[in-house]
Design a protein around this motif. Structure first.
Motif, short mmCIF file in Angstrom:
data_model
loop_
_atom_site.label_atom_id
_atom_site.label_comp_id
_atom_site.label_asym_id
_atom_site.label_seq_id
_atom_site.Cartn_x
_atom_site.Cartn_y
_atom_site.Cartn_z
N ASP A 79 41.58 73.35 71.71
CA ASP A 79 40.27 73.22 71.07
C ASP A 79 40.28 73.40 69.56
N ASP A 80 41.44 73.63 68.95
CA ASP A 80 41.50 73.65 67.48
C ASP A 80 41.11 72.27 66.97
N GLU A 81 40.36 72.24 65.88
CA GLU A 81 40.07 70.98 65.21
C GLU A 81 41.06 70.86 64.07
N LEU A 82 41.73 69.71 64.01
CA LEU A 82 42.80 69.50 63.04
C LEU A 82 42.49 68.29 62.16
N VAL A 83 43.09 68.29 61.00
CA VAL A 83 43.06 67.11 60.15
C VAL A 83 44.51 66.69 59.91
N VAL A 84 44.76 65.41 60.09
CA VAL A 84 46.07 64.83 59.83
C VAL A 84 45.97 64.10 58.50
N GLU A 85 46.65 64.63 57.49
CA GLU A 85 46.69 63.99 56.18
C GLU A 85 47.89 63.07 56.15
N THR A 86 47.67 61.82 55.79
CA THR A 86 48.75 60.83 55.79
C THR A 86 48.78 60.15 54.44
N ARG A 87 49.99 59.92 53.95
CA ARG A 87 50.15 59.20 52.69
C ARG A 87 51.30 58.20 52.82
N LEU A 88 51.17 57.12 52.12
CA LEU A 88 52.25 56.15 52.03
C LEU A 88 53.19 56.66 50.95
N VAL A 89 54.44 56.87 51.31
CA VAL A 89 55.41 57.42 50.37
C VAL A 89 56.19 56.31 49.67
N ALA A 90 56.57 55.29 50.42
CA ALA A 90 57.36 54.20 49.83
C ALA A 90 57.26 52.96 50.70
N ALA A 91 57.41 51.80 50.08
CA ALA A 91 57.45 50.53 50.80
C ALA A 91 58.31 49.58 49.99
N ARG A 92 59.39 49.12 50.62
CA ARG A 92 60.30 48.19 49.93
C ARG A 92 60.87 47.24 50.96
N GLY A 93 60.61 45.97 50.78
CA GLY A 93 61.13 44.99 51.73
C GLY A 93 60.65 45.28 53.13
N ALA A 94 61.59 45.55 54.01
CA ALA A 94 61.26 45.80 55.41
C ALA A 94 61.14 47.29 55.73
N VAL A 95 61.30 48.16 54.75
CA VAL A 95 61.30 49.61 55.00
C VAL A 95 60.03 50.26 54.44
N LYS A 133 50.26 40.00 52.29
CA LYS A 133 48.99 40.73 52.13
C LYS A 133 49.22 42.24 52.25
N TYR A 134 50.04 42.65 53.20
CA TYR A 134 50.32 44.06 53.43
C TYR A 134 51.21 44.62 52.32
N ALA A 135 52.23 43.84 51.94
CA ALA A 135 53.14 44.27 50.88
C ALA A 135 52.38 44.48 49.57
N GLU A 136 51.47 43.56 49.25
CA GLU A 136 50.69 43.68 48.01
C GLU A 136 49.77 44.90 48.04
N ARG A 137 49.13 45.12 49.17
CA ARG A 137 48.21 46.26 49.27
C ARG A 137 48.98 47.58 49.23
N PHE A 138 50.15 47.63 49.88
CA PHE A 138 50.96 48.84 49.84
C PHE A 138 51.44 49.11 48.41
N ALA A 139 51.86 48.04 47.70
CA ALA A 139 52.31 48.21 46.32
C ALA A 139 51.17 48.71 45.44
N ALA A 140 49.98 48.18 45.64
CA ALA A 140 48.82 48.64 44.87
C ALA A 140 48.52 50.10 45.17
N TYR A 141 48.63 50.49 46.43
CA TYR A 141 48.38 51.87 46.84
C TYR A 141 49.37 52.81 46.16
N LEU A 142 50.62 52.38 46.12
CA LEU A 142 51.65 53.22 45.51
C LEU A 142 51.49 53.29 43.99
#
Length: 157
Positions: A79-95, A133-142
């Protein structure tokens, strides 16, 4: 050209510990944190204006987990309420690399932190590039970090 919307640097997803997620000692069983990492990752991608399901269906690719690091710091309980904080750390090619922190909302205690490394794969499970589309958005996020070495992964724009 994709319109870039200013995103929060850290995505947040809330979960409440279900009884079935606890072990005989009354604490959350360790593998449940990986499920919560996935919840956080999908919500972060959604907050960027992207859709993981659409990437699988329309683009014909997924992001396979190839490496996981987890550090458990304190137990979560039923019954604990939790928050999962997530961040994009890196994106390069297929990784792609994501970082996570799981905190108890009631007292702000850090319960767990970790990282996952993913490889973009096609339906044939062979490595392929992230759709543009995903690569561009990830790059902008980073942002400015996109051309710097981050935690052992080099990210290129």
């Amino acid at each position: 050209m994709i319109e870039v919307v200013a995103e929060k640097r850290v995505g947040e997803a809330r979960v409440r510990v279900r009884y079935a997620e606890t072990d005989q000692m009354g604490v959350v069983y360790h593998s449940n944190y990986l499920i919560w990492f996935e919840v956080g990752r999908v919500e972060l991608i959604r907050s960027m204006g992207l859709d993981y399901k659409r990437m699988e269906v329309e683009e014909g690719c997924g992001i396979a987990v190839v490496e996981v690091h987890v550090r458990y710091r304190a137990p979560a309980r039923y019954d604990d309420e939790l928050v999962v904080e997530t961040r994009l750390v890196a994106a390069r090619g297929a990784v792609i690399k994501f970082g996570y922190r799981v905190l108890r909302i009631g007292d702000g205690a850090l319960l767990c932190e970790g990282e996952t490394v993913h490889v973009v794969v096609g339906k044939d499970m062979k490595k392929r590039g992230l759709p543009p589309k995903y690569a561009e958005r990830f790059a902008a996020y980073l942002g400015s970090r996109a051309s710097h070495e981050v935690d052992g992964l080099q990210s290129d724009r």
